[in-house]
Design an enzyme around this catalytic site. Structure first.
Site, PDB file in Angstrom:
ATOM      1  CG  ASP A  37      -6.407  -5.922 -27.352  1.00  0.00           C
ATOM      2  OD1 ASP A  37      -6.919  -6.545 -26.394  1.00  0.00           O
ATOM      3  OD2 ASP A  37      -5.383  -6.313 -27.921  1.00  0.00           O
ATOM      4  CB  VAL A  59     -12.292 -10.168 -33.127  1.00  0.00           C
ATOM      5  CG1 VAL A  59     -11.190  -9.122 -33.034  1.00  0.00           C
ATOM      6  CG2 VAL A  59     -11.915 -11.439 -32.362  1.00  0.00           C
ATOM      7  CG  ASN A  84      -2.109  -9.852 -33.871  1.00  0.00           C
ATOM      8  OD1 ASN A  84      -1.241 -10.694 -34.054  1.00  0.00           O
ATOM      9  ND2 ASN A  84      -2.312  -9.269 -32.692  1.00  0.00           N
ATOM     10  CE1 TYR A 150      -3.122 -20.372 -31.323  1.00  0.00           C
ATOM     11  CE2 TYR A 150      -1.307 -21.723 -32.119  1.00  0.00           C
ATOM     12  CZ  TYR A 150      -1.862 -20.476 -31.878  1.00  0.00           C
ATOM     13  OH  TYR A 150      -1.160 -19.344 -32.204  1.00  0.00           O
ATOM     14  CE  LYS A 154      -3.676 -18.484 -34.425  1.00  0.00           C
ATOM     15  NZ  LYS A 154      -3.992 -17.063 -34.716  1.00  0.00           N
ATOM     16  CB  THR A 187       4.416 -12.346 -27.248  1.00  0.00           C
ATOM     17  OG1 THR A 187       3.621 -13.540 -27.221  1.00  0.00           O
ATOM     18  CG2 THR A 187       5.102 -12.207 -28.601  1.00  0.00           C
TER      19      THR A 187
END
Length: 263
Positions: A37, A59, A84, A150, A154, A187
């Site tokens: 992370d 990443v 993720n 987004y 995805k 979350t």
């Protein structure tokens, strides 16, 4: 005996939310983990609590990926990849800056491409097959106003997963690749979205529980551990005949509309 005893996994975006919940569930089932992370404080603390290895990872930085793979191989081999890490940028597409478009694509798409590029050779070298879970979203299955960028990112993850699954199948390397599609999940990512400044929003923060109550057929937002349990299924031998598939965890959103009025 845990479902993942003897297996080694890498989880990106592991410091919070679905990533952190996944780390806890996979560790509970016996996996040895490398957590990656950019939030070093939260990621390091989580890794210490689980007896896992933590590495700082952007990443999108290809030069940083070999160290992640080496850390997994240092634990024995690489069996599981949970790609993720991701971000969400809200707003009408025509109001989005090109910089934000590119940043979102870089993290959500380039990051998963680099994960696959660097982790698949390590899995093949180990010769034990493996399972790759690419985190998409229900936004990758259907359009959504205000989330065009987004959704595009995805949706790309969804088809990338299918294509890589077929490449691995043709290589007969035993590596399975599936995409996971959460819906409204409670979350910390919701805290990063801008407050609701609509005439009826009263500048309130986005509330996933309210959204879940209003939009999810099951009447509530999902919890991160519910998604993590689905990651566990895909990572384990319980899903041994699944590859190129989409696993949806959305409380019924993509099934259609369930009117509270019965009409």
């Amino acid at each position: 005996m845990g479902l993942l005893d003897g297996k080694v996994g890498v989880i990106t975006g592991a410091a919070s939310g679905i990533g952190a919940a996944t780390a806890k569930v996979l560790a509970r089932e016996g996996a040895r983990l490398v957590l990656a992370d950019i939030d070093d404080a939260a990621g390091g603390e989580l890794a210490q609590s689980l007896g896992a290895t933590y590495l700082h990872l952007d990443v999108t930085d290809e030069d940083a990926w070999p160290a992640v793979v080496a850390a997994a191989e240092g634990l024995g081999r690489l069996d599981i990849l949970v790609a993720n890490a991701g971000i969400g940028i809200m707003g009408p597409a025509i109001e989005m800056s090109l910089a934000d478009w590119r940043r979102q694509m870089a993290i959500n798409v380039d990051g998963i491409f680099l994960a696959a590029k660097h982790c698949i050779p390590a899995m093949r070298k180990a010769g034990n097959g493996g399972s790759i879970i690419m985190m998409s979203s229900v936004a990758g299955l259907r359009g959504s106003a205000g989330l065009a960028g987004y959704s595009a990112s995805k949706g790309a993850v969804r088809l990338f997963a299918k294509s890589i699954a077929l490449e691995c199948a043709l290589a007969a390397d035993g590596i399975r690749v599936n995409s996971l599609h959460p819906g409204v999940i409670a979350t910390p990512i919701w805290n990063k979205f801008p407050a609701d400044r609509s005439p009826t929003g009263r500048n309130r923060p986005v509330n996933p529980h309210m959204i879940g109550h209003n939009l999810v057929p099951l009447g509530k937002a999902g919890e991160a551990e519910e998604v993590a349990n689905s990651v566990l299924f895909l990572a384990s031998d319980l899903s041994s005949h699944m590859t190129g598939s989409e696993l949806v965890v959305d409380g019924g959103i993509t099934a259609g509309r369930a009117s509270r009025l019965g009409i």
